[in-house]
Motif scaffolding. Structure first.
Motif, PDB file in Angstrom:
ATOM      1  N   GLY A 233      -4.692  -3.490  10.169  1.00  0.00           N
ATOM      2  CA  GLY A 233      -4.608  -2.342   9.279  1.00  0.00           C
ATOM      3  C   GLY A 233      -3.808  -1.184   9.819  1.00  0.00           C
ATOM      4  N   THR A 234      -2.865  -1.457  10.728  1.00  0.00           N
ATOM      5  CA  THR A 234      -2.114  -0.369  11.352  1.00  0.00           C
ATOM      6  C   THR A 234      -0.643  -0.727  11.491  1.00  0.00           C
ATOM      7  OG1 THR A 234      -4.086   0.190  12.648  1.00  0.00           O
ATOM      8  CG2 THR A 234      -2.007   1.127  13.399  1.00  0.00           C
ATOM      9  N   VAL A 235       0.213   0.230  11.089  1.00  0.00           N
ATOM     10  CA  VAL A 235       1.642   0.133  11.388  1.00  0.00           C
ATOM     11  C   VAL A 235       1.983   1.261  12.346  1.00  0.00           C
ATOM     12  CG1 VAL A 235       2.333  -1.002   9.240  1.00  0.00           C
ATOM     13  CG2 VAL A 235       2.312   1.490   9.344  1.00  0.00           C
ATOM     14  N   VAL A 236       3.063   1.079  13.084  1.00  0.00           N
ATOM     15  CA  VAL A 236       3.475   2.055  14.089  1.00  0.00           C
ATOM     16  C   VAL A 236       4.894   2.521  13.774  1.00  0.00           C
ATOM     17  CG1 VAL A 236       3.837   2.475  16.548  1.00  0.00           C
ATOM     18  CG2 VAL A 236       2.040   0.895  15.807  1.00  0.00           C
TER      19      VAL A 236
ATOM     20  N   LEU B 182      -3.844  -6.137   6.120  1.00  0.00           N
ATOM     21  CA  LEU B 182      -2.713  -6.213   7.052  1.00  0.00           C
ATOM     22  C   LEU B 182      -3.251  -6.492   8.452  1.00  0.00           C
ATOM     23  CD1 LEU B 182       0.344  -5.582   7.680  1.00  0.00           C
ATOM     24  CD2 LEU B 182      -0.422  -3.250   8.124  1.00  0.00           C
ATOM     25  N   LYS B 183      -2.657  -7.477   9.143  1.00  0.00           N
ATOM     26  CA  LYS B 183      -3.105  -7.766  10.508  1.00  0.00           C
ATOM     27  C   LYS B 183      -1.953  -8.246  11.383  1.00  0.00           C
ATOM     28  CE  LYS B 183      -5.361 -11.818   8.843  1.00  0.00           C
ATOM     29  NZ  LYS B 183      -6.417 -12.711   8.710  1.00  0.00           N
ATOM     30  N   PRO B 184      -2.147  -8.206  12.703  1.00  0.00           N
ATOM     31  CA  PRO B 184      -1.121  -8.715  13.600  1.00  0.00           C
ATOM     32  C   PRO B 184      -0.753 -10.151  13.215  1.00  0.00           C
ATOM     33  CG  PRO B 184      -2.814  -7.579  14.854  1.00  0.00           C
ATOM     34  CD  PRO B 184      -3.312  -7.681  13.435  1.00  0.00           C
ATOM     35  N   GLY B 185       0.516 -10.459  13.261  1.00  0.00           N
ATOM     36  CA  GLY B 185       0.998 -11.774  12.874  1.00  0.00           C
ATOM     37  C   GLY B 185       1.583 -11.792  11.475  1.00  0.00           C
ATOM     38  N   ASP B 186       1.201 -10.816  10.626  1.00  0.00           N
ATOM     39  CA  ASP B 186       1.813 -10.687   9.310  1.00  0.00           C
ATOM     40  C   ASP B 186       3.262 -10.239   9.479  1.00  0.00           C
ATOM     41  OD1 ASP B 186      -0.590 -11.362   8.145  1.00  0.00           O
ATOM     42  OD2 ASP B 186      -1.099  -9.316   7.538  1.00  0.00           O
ATOM     43  N   THR B 187       4.061 -10.350   8.424  1.00  0.00           N
ATOM     44  CA  THR B 187       5.471  -9.964   8.473  1.00  0.00           C
ATOM     45  C   THR B 187       5.676  -8.688   7.673  1.00  0.00           C
ATOM     46  OG1 THR B 187       6.158 -12.261   8.655  1.00  0.00           O
ATOM     47  CG2 THR B 187       7.819 -10.695   7.911  1.00  0.00           C
ATOM     48  N   LEU B 188       6.207  -7.665   8.317  1.00  0.00           N
ATOM     49  CA  LEU B 188       6.529  -6.413   7.636  1.00  0.00           C
ATOM     50  C   LEU B 188       7.818  -6.615   6.847  1.00  0.00           C
ATOM     51  CD1 LEU B 188       5.536  -3.497   7.352  1.00  0.00           C
ATOM     52  CD2 LEU B 188       7.042  -2.915   9.260  1.00  0.00           C
TER      53      LEU B 188
ATOM     54  N   ALA C   2       0.849  -1.185   0.000  1.00  0.00           N
ATOM     55  CA  ALA C   2       0.000   0.000   0.000  1.00  0.00           C
ATOM     56  C   ALA C   2       0.887   1.239   0.000  1.00  0.00           C
ATOM     57  CB  ALA C   2      -0.909   0.012   1.229  1.00  0.00           C
ATOM     58  N   LEU C   3       0.425   2.282  -0.660  1.00  0.00           N
ATOM     59  CA  LEU C   3       1.073   3.585  -0.633  1.00  0.00           C
ATOM     60  C   LEU C   3       0.157   4.510   0.150  1.00  0.00           C
ATOM     61  CD1 LEU C   3       3.513   5.220  -1.662  1.00  0.00           C
ATOM     62  CD2 LEU C   3       2.093   5.890  -3.604  1.00  0.00           C
ATOM     63  N   ILE C   4       0.658   5.030   1.281  1.00  0.00           N
ATOM     64  CA  ILE C   4      -0.169   5.845   2.169  1.00  0.00           C
ATOM     65  C   ILE C   4       0.528   7.172   2.437  1.00  0.00           C
ATOM     66  CG2 ILE C   4      -1.207   3.814   3.252  1.00  0.00           C
ATOM     67  CD1 ILE C   4       0.665   4.311   5.687  1.00  0.00           C
ATOM     68  N   PRO C   5      -0.226   8.202   2.850  1.00  0.00           N
ATOM     69  CA  PRO C   5       0.412   9.459   3.221  1.00  0.00           C
ATOM     70  C   PRO C   5       1.272   9.282   4.469  1.00  0.00           C
ATOM     71  CG  PRO C   5      -1.964   9.725   2.967  1.00  0.00           C
ATOM     72  CD  PRO C   5      -1.668   8.261   2.924  1.00  0.00           C
TER      73      PRO C   5
ATOM     74  N   ALA D 293      13.204  -0.307   9.732  1.00  0.00           N
ATOM     75  CA  ALA D 293      13.610  -0.524  11.125  1.00  0.00           C
ATOM     76  C   ALA D 293      12.824   0.357  12.102  1.00  0.00           C
ATOM     77  CB  ALA D 293      15.105  -0.261  11.280  1.00  0.00           C
ATOM     78  N   GLU D 294      12.191   1.424  11.611  1.00  0.00           N
ATOM     79  CA  GLU D 294      11.445   2.347  12.474  1.00  0.00           C
ATOM     80  C   GLU D 294       9.966   1.986  12.596  1.00  0.00           C
ATOM     81  OE1 GLU D 294      12.145   6.386  11.198  1.00  0.00           O
ATOM     82  OE2 GLU D 294      14.179   5.874  10.577  1.00  0.00           O
ATOM     83  N   PHE D 295       9.524   0.959  11.879  1.00  0.00           N
ATOM     84  CA  PHE D 295       8.110   0.595  11.837  1.00  0.00           C
ATOM     85  C   PHE D 295       7.882  -0.830  12.306  1.00  0.00           C
ATOM     86  CE2 PHE D 295       8.020   4.277   9.197  1.00  0.00           C
ATOM     87  CZ  PHE D 295       6.719   4.752   9.226  1.00  0.00           C
ATOM     88  N   SER D 296       6.669  -1.085  12.779  1.00  0.00           N
ATOM     89  CA  SER D 296       6.232  -2.441  13.103  1.00  0.00           C
ATOM     90  C   SER D 296       4.736  -2.525  12.842  1.00  0.00           C
ATOM     91  CB  SER D 296       6.534  -2.786  14.567  1.00  0.00           C
ATOM     92  OG  SER D 296       5.849  -1.900  15.430  1.00  0.00           O
ATOM     93  N   ILE D 297       4.244  -3.742  12.684  1.00  0.00           N
ATOM     94  CA  ILE D 297       2.814  -3.955  12.564  1.00  0.00           C
ATOM     95  C   ILE D 297       2.237  -3.908  13.976  1.00  0.00           C
ATOM     96  CG2 ILE D 297       1.035  -5.642  11.948  1.00  0.00           C
ATOM     97  CD1 ILE D 297       2.973  -6.629   9.744  1.00  0.00           C
ATOM     98  N   HIS D 298       1.156  -3.164  14.150  1.00  0.00           N
ATOM     99  CA  HIS D 298       0.538  -3.018  15.469  1.00  0.00           C
ATOM    100  C   HIS D 298       0.194  -4.396  16.027  1.00  0.00           C
ATOM    101  CE1 HIS D 298      -2.098  -1.689  18.660  1.00  0.00           C
ATOM    102  NE2 HIS D 298      -1.700  -0.445  18.428  1.00  0.00           N
ATOM    103  N   ALA D 299       0.460  -4.603  17.295  1.00  0.00           N
ATOM    104  CA  ALA D 299       0.286  -5.915  17.925  1.00  0.00           C
ATOM    105  C   ALA D 299      -1.173  -6.347  18.057  1.00  0.00           C
ATOM    106  CB  ALA D 299       0.939  -5.921  19.305  1.00  0.00           C
ATOM    107  N   THR D 300      -2.121  -5.392  18.107  1.00  0.00           N
ATOM    108  CA  THR D 300      -3.518  -5.768  18.317  1.00  0.00           C
ATOM    109  C   THR D 300      -4.495  -5.143  17.328  1.00  0.00           C
ATOM    110  OG1 THR D 300      -3.826  -3.976  19.925  1.00  0.00           O
ATOM    111  CG2 THR D 300      -3.177  -6.142  20.786  1.00  0.00           C
ATOM    112  N   LYS D 301      -4.075  -4.149  16.549  1.00  0.00           N
ATOM    113  CA  LYS D 301      -4.973  -3.462  15.615  1.00  0.00           C
ATOM    114  C   LYS D 301      -4.680  -3.868  14.178  1.00  0.00           C
ATOM    115  CE  LYS D 301      -5.580   0.950  17.997  1.00  0.00           C
ATOM    116  NZ  LYS D 301      -5.335   2.384  17.866  1.00  0.00           N
TER     117      LYS D 301
END
Length: 87
Positions: free
Chosen positions: A65-68, A30-36, A14-17, A55-63
């Motif tokens: 469709g969200t990266v942090v 995208l969901k928890p358990g997927d691999t970034l 996905a390309l996001i702002p 290295a600055e991002f991760s997939i949210h552990a419980t949400k």
């Protein structure tokens, strides 16, 4: 979500702002358990430039469709997010 075929597991992108440090919504399945696989910060220009920020991002552990983002403000740019699905 575009799905890339030919891999042993589905791969989405996905390309996001860009935005402030914190959570970013990613369309698709995208969901928890997927691999970034990667997050690239793309800045408009002639030509556009990219910086690998995985290295600055991760997939949210419980949400779903969200990266942090934990480090860099990416406001004004775009983020190309690539992940593989858990099956």
């Amino acid at each position: 979500m575009p799905t890339i075929t030919g891999f042993s597991k589905p791969v989405g992108c996905a390309l996001i702002p860009g935005g402030p440090i914190g959570e970013h919504r990613v369309p698709g399945n995208l969901k928890p358990g997927d691999t970034l696989l990667s997050v690239e910060h793309i800045t408009d220009g002639t030509p556009p430039t990219r910086v690998d920020r995985t290295a600055e991002f991760s997939i949210h552990a419980t949400k779903a469709g969200t990266v942090v983002n934990t480090t860099t403000v990416t406001t004004g740019g775009f983020l190309h997010v690539l992940w593989s699905k858990v099956e």
